[in-house]
Motif scaffolding. Structure first.
Motif, short mmCIF file in Angstrom:
data_model
loop_
_atom_site.label_atom_id
_atom_site.label_comp_id
_atom_site.label_asym_id
_atom_site.label_seq_id
_atom_site.Cartn_x
_atom_site.Cartn_y
_atom_site.Cartn_z
N ARG A 271 0.63 -1.55 -0.12
CA ARG A 271 0.01 -0.10 -0.19
C ARG A 271 1.02 1.23 0.14
NH1 ARG A 271 -2.58 -3.73 3.72
NH2 ARG A 271 -4.55 -4.18 2.89
N VAL A 272 0.16 2.45 -0.08
CA VAL A 272 0.90 3.47 -0.27
C VAL A 272 1.34 3.83 1.11
CG1 VAL A 272 0.67 5.99 -0.38
CG2 VAL A 272 -0.30 4.56 -2.15
N GLY A 273 2.78 4.36 1.22
CA GLY A 273 3.42 4.61 2.56
C GLY A 273 3.93 3.44 3.23
N SER A 274 4.01 2.26 2.50
CA SER A 274 4.34 0.91 3.06
C SER A 274 5.96 1.11 3.06
CB SER A 274 3.88 -0.24 2.59
OG SER A 274 4.18 -0.21 1.16
N GLY A 275 6.78 1.58 2.48
CA GLY A 275 8.19 1.75 2.54
C GLY A 275 8.77 1.30 1.41
#
Length: 608
Positions: free
Chosen positions: A373-377
């Motif tokens: 997902r968005v922001g998972s690294g």
């Protein structure tokens, strides 16, 4: 140890050149003393009635010769010293730009573009003014005041000289009182210019969004606010400068008053001759310009000090990412075997880690896909691979070496990355694709464009590969910018290829063609693909799923589907979306209602 001075280092380096300019100014100042002497002689001879036409003509010729000499040596010295200031001007901007190139991306995340432009233009110009008018006026004032006061004492009267000079130390007191005030206001002016420049830059960069959201009036209001603030700060500085100049002129006027009154009394009492009185006032007239200039120099120096402090703050900023002392200069390239062990990373300004206990192996010539997902690294992981940020030592290895042991130019030269933002420079398409220290021929450029599936678009432009792009490549579509970025990465034939969500702006058919063209490029090269579309990552040798900075699933496409976890959920939702889109196109082609399956698929796609 950082720099402590900019101006002094420049003067010290060019000390012999400044000494020559100082000598020219000294000759000019000495010649200026000839004119008062001639005026005094002329007055005395005229008062005694002994002046002849021949003597008058001789005095006139000598005065003209002295004036010509003053102009010649003063202008030559001025040109010579001003040339040195331009050398400093060029050098500071060059040093500033080179230092910016060394700083990490984290530094630029915390800086506004307008402020950086203000440093490179406005602050550097202020320092140039210091070395131009500041140094020139200072040298001239020191020499002219010294020799003129000596001449006044020896040739006229010591007491009159002392009493006339008595008010002048007040100028030093005034300069001291205005010192901090002018420096503070000058710094405020530079900051206001930075705000104004940032506003203009942001407006121009976002002009499409401004127009699309009808924000012209609001943007005009914000610009007017920053513009009025800049004007107000400049007015404060001008007010302080004007007040200082007026008070300085008042002190000079007192000196003239003392000279006229006391000098006149001395002439009447026969202590000095009329010619000496005229010469004395001529000497005093020579002093007034340099003395008033010293006040301006004090202001200029304070402005220069404020700008120098701002520039030193940048030049003394140490890069967050640089070659370590342990870097092995004998390393000439990388092969692409990647090992990551227990990597945990936190951004400097963050409280929570962006990556948590990451461990994986990407053998040379294989491919790794990263989804999540968005922001998972996902992007953070590849940023650490190219050392846009520093990973902890002992966590990331290339070819069996700690990544910190590999020189940065070797590391980054062996990696081709297609970033998310697809930044393009406002030059030609050819130059953007061939953006590399190594020169490329037209065949290489065209071959890379064909692999990236952008060749057909480029040849449709009137100037083809010589087409000049607008700011940030704005004249191309999002998909075209992505494909040009892909061509730019693959043309350098790196050992490691990284695609950071680089197919998001193209349709599925173009994506399939790009992936097919990349097969030959990816062969025998380590490849890392970050994507949201399962279709772009499913053929990778291994796939990892990130969740809140940690690897929660890993395997190949089939094994991850069998897990029936996050990856499988993403796959099924995207499959429903594709079915819905296909049925939607069939409905448009038929001109009727979609089938029940089409409605269900479309609904499922929206829900996903």
């Amino acid at each position: 140890m950082g720099r402590k001075h900019i101006l002094w280092g420049h003067i010290k380096e060019h000390r012999y050149a400044y000494a020559f300019g100082f000598a020219l100014l000294s000759i000019s100042c000495a010649l200026q003393l000839v004119i008062p002497i001639l005026l005094g002689t002329f007055t005395d001879r005229l008062e005694l009635g002994e002046l002849t036409y021949g003597e008058a003509a001789t005095i006139a010729v000598w005065m003209m010769a002295a004036g010509f000499g003053v102009a010649l040596f003063r202008s030559t010295g001025r040109i010579y010293l001003f040339r040195l200031s331009r050398v400093l001007d060029m050098r500071i901007r060059d040093d500033l730009f080179k230092h910016w190139e060394k700083l990490s991306t984290h530094y630029f995340k915390n800086q506004r573009v307008g402020d950086l432009m203000s440093y490179a233009i406005s602050d550097v110009s202020v320092i140039r003014d210091v070395t131009m008018s500041g140094i020139f006026n200072s040298l001239e004032a020191v020499v002219l005041i010294t020799i003129t006061v000596v001449a006044m004492v020896t040739a006229v009267d010591p007491l009159l000289t002392f009493l006339t000079m008595l008010p002048l130390p007040l100028l030093s007191i005034l300069a001291y009182r205005f010192n901090r005030r002018i420096q503070k206001e000058s710094a405020g002016v530079q900051e206001a210019i930075g705000d104004l420049t940032s506003r203009v830059q942001e407006f121009i960069a976002g002009i499409r969004v401004v127009k699309a959201f009808v924000q012209e009036r609001e943007q005009s209001r914000l610009f007017r606010r920053d513009n009025e603030h800049a004007v107000a700060m400049n007015r404060r500085l001008v007010k302080s400068n004007s007040l200082f100049g007026a008070l300085s002129s008042g002190v000079v006027g007192v000196s003239f008053l003392v000279s006229v009154v006391l000098g006149g009394i001395m002439v009447l009492r026969g202590r000095i001759t009329l010619g000496e009185f005229v010469a004395f006032n001529s000497y005093l007239s020579l002093l007034m310009g340099p003395i008033e200039n010293l006040g301006k120099v004090a202001n200029t120096m304070q402005r220069g000090k404020a700008s120098e402090n701002r520039l030193l703050a940048i030049l003394n900023t140490e890069p967050d990412v640089a070659d370590d002392s342990c870097a092995d200069a004998s390393i000439r390239g990388i092969e692409g075997d990647i090992v990551i062990r227990n990597l945990t990373f936190r951004y400097p300004e963050a409280h929570e880690p962006a990556l948590r206990d990451i461990s994986l192996r990407v053998p040379k010539g294989t491919s790794l896909a990263i989804v999540g997902r968005v922001g998972s690294g996902k992007s953070t992981l590849v940023h650490l691979l190219v050392r846009l940020y520093n990973p902890p030592k002992g966590t990331v290895f290339l070819d069996g070496r700690d990544i910190h042991d590999i020189p940065l130019n070797v590391l980054r030269g062996g990696i081709g990355i297609v970033p998310q933002d697809q930044f393009l420079f406002s030059t030609t398409i050819r130059d953007n694709i061939g953006f590399d220290p190594k020169p490329y021929g037209d065949d290489d450029i065209e071959r890379a464009a064909k692999v990236a599936q952008v060749y057909d678009n480029i040849v449709e432009f009137p100037n083809q590969f010589q087409t000049a792009l607008g700011e940030r490549g704005v004249s191309l579509s999002g998909g075209q910018r992505q494909r040009v970025s892909i061509a730019r990465a693959i043309i350098k034939k790196p050992s490691i290829l990284i695609f950071d969500d680089s197919l998001s702006a193209v349709d599925t058919e173009t994506e399939d063609r790009i992936l097919e063209g990349l097969k030959d490029v990816m062969e025998d090269r380590t490849t890392i693909i970050i994507g949201h579309r399962i279709s772009s990552v499913q053929s990778a040798d291994q796939i990892v799923v990130l969740e809140e900075g940690a690897i929660v699933e890993r395997g190949d496409h089939e094994s991850l589907l069998a897990l029936n976890g996050i990856y499988a959920d993403m796959y099924h939702k995207q499959l429903l979306d594709e079915v819905g889109e296909r049925h939607g196109r069939e409905w448009d082609d038929a001109g009727g209602e979609p089938t029940g399956a089409g409605r269900g698929a479309a609904g499922g796609g929206r829900a996903g």
